[in-house]
Design a protein around this motif. Structure first.
Motif, mmCIF file in Angstrom:
data_model
loop_
_atom_site.group_PDB
_atom_site.id
_atom_site.type_symbol
_atom_site.label_atom_id
_atom_site.label_comp_id
_atom_site.label_asym_id
_atom_site.label_seq_id
_atom_site.Cartn_x
_atom_site.Cartn_y
_atom_site.Cartn_z
ATOM 1 N N LYS A 142 65.829 18.612 84.114
ATOM 2 C CA LYS A 142 64.864 18.870 83.039
ATOM 3 C C LYS A 142 65.251 20.109 82.249
ATOM 4 O O LYS A 142 65.998 20.969 82.728
ATOM 5 C CB LYS A 142 63.463 19.072 83.633
ATOM 6 N N GLY A 175 56.843 20.927 80.863
ATOM 7 C CA GLY A 175 57.017 19.481 80.849
ATOM 8 C C GLY A 175 56.080 18.709 81.753
ATOM 9 O O GLY A 175 56.248 17.498 81.931
ATOM 10 N N LYS A 190 62.088 8.822 83.051
ATOM 11 C CA LYS A 190 62.979 8.708 81.880
ATOM 12 C C LYS A 190 62.470 7.642 80.917
ATOM 13 O O LYS A 190 62.406 7.848 79.707
ATOM 14 C CB LYS A 190 64.393 8.345 82.331
ATOM 15 N N ARG A 221 59.398 8.676 78.966
ATOM 16 C CA ARG A 221 59.714 9.587 77.852
ATOM 17 C C ARG A 221 60.255 8.815 76.652
ATOM 18 O O ARG A 221 59.987 9.137 75.505
ATOM 19 C CB ARG A 221 60.730 10.642 78.309
ATOM 20 N N GLN A 244 57.244 6.635 74.775
ATOM 21 C CA GLN A 244 56.003 7.287 74.334
ATOM 22 C C GLN A 244 55.680 6.864 72.900
ATOM 23 O O GLN A 244 56.555 6.943 72.021
ATOM 24 C CB GLN A 244 56.152 8.820 74.382
#
Length: 319
Positions: free
Chosen positions: A63, A180, A311, A314, A317
């Motif tokens: 990250k 995050g 993953k 993300r 989204q």
């Protein structure tokens, strides 16, 4: 190298959760001091973090915008708590889930911190009123409960003491977003917070369905992993209701009587003992034997799946 974010973070306790928090804060560019009572535990934790970060960098799962080497440079160990907390803006307690032990830690912290640092506990079940009652700096105290494994599951439940200052909640929420994570504000304390209340409701009905001979343990798990779980990985139960009709009002008009009929047939809280434990254990052990090697391998597989799911989430989204 990017400069570290202003104000440092102290992690009290170098176990799995403490190490995960250290990696998360470092990924956000924060200087991290990892405290434990024994130097050997700190040394082992730092080595574990180094290996984890290198592996994650190789697999593309690391990250943050900094390299593993840059993040590792932000994490150091410290065997003196008073020295560790100097200049800190956030302290995250991660000692074992024991009320007296945690209270002892917070009483000590209360005597050595200033009026600006946030005192946060990772507890999964102890109420803030029990943890922080009587502390001078109670307005700076909050529970920030992560979900295991925190590096791949971003939810953090923020639970205030009745006297927690609104600014403490706001600052902790902003900090979690910066590293995050996905913080949620639990507006007042309640046993089990939110995640475990939902989890226990599911476990309770799952147990009853197996106990009453409605479904086998493995098929029960399949209902979640290949059914509800796939949907709930992206949207929650309330949005699911909204989408499964022409909006929420439509759903309640259409399905409320049927839901109440089923809910009224739910049984009492299970004992989680006796023959059902043996049956569930036997079935699950056929799939995953309960020896350390098989359990560790399955946990690793689970974490790999969660990493890939994180993953994917993300990537998809909505804009």
């Amino acid at each position: 190298m990017a400069s570290p974010a202003a104000g440092g973070v102290v992690i009290v306790g170098s176990g799995l959760i403490g190490r995960s928090w250290a990696m998360l804060f470092a990924s956000g560019g924060f200087k991290v001091k990892l405290y434990d009572i024994e130097q050997q535990q700190i040394t082992n934790a730092l080595e574990n973090i180094r290996k984890e970060m290198k592996l994650m960098e190789q697999s593309g799962a690391l990250k943050g915008s900094l390299s593993a080497q840059q993040q590792l440079a932000l994490i150091s160990g410290c065997g003196n708590l008073a020295e560790a907390v100097e200049g800190a803006m956030h302290i995250q307690e991660c000692v074992p889930e024991n009320l007296e032990l945690k209270k002892k830690i917070f009483t000590h912290l209360d005597s050595i911190v200033d009026d600006s640092v946030i005192l946060s506990s990772s507890t999964s079940c102890l109420l803030p009123s029990k943890l922080f009652g009587g502390l001078t700096h109670v307005k700076q105290c909050i529970v920030a409960h992560p979900v295991n494994p925190p590096y791949y599951v971003p939810l953090v439940e923020l639970v205030p003491h009745p006297e927690t200052a609104p600014t403490t909640m706001d600052r902790t929420h902003a900090l979690m977003r910066k590293i995050g994570q996905s913080p949620v504000r639990v507006l007042k304390e309640i046993d089990g917070f939110v995640l475990n209340r939902l989890q226990y409701a599911i476990i309770s009905e799952a147990w009853r369905l197996v106990e009453e001979g409605i479904v086998s343990p493995n098929d029960l798990d399949l209902v979640m992993s290949d059914g509800l779980g796939m949907r709930y990985a992206f949207i929650g139960p309330l949005e699911t209701m909204h989408l499964n009709a022409e909006g929420m009002v439509s759903y309640c008009d259409r399905y409320s009587e049927g839901m109440k009929h089923v809910l009224n047939s739910f049984g009492s809280v299970p004992e989680f003992s006796g023959a059902t434990v043996e049956k569930v254990n036997q079935d699950i052990c056929m799939k995953v034997p309960d020896d350390p090697v098989h359990l560790a391998a399955r946990r690793q597989w689970r974490d790999d799946c969660l990493m890939r799911l994180a993953k994917l989430k993300r990537q998809v989204q909505p804009q």
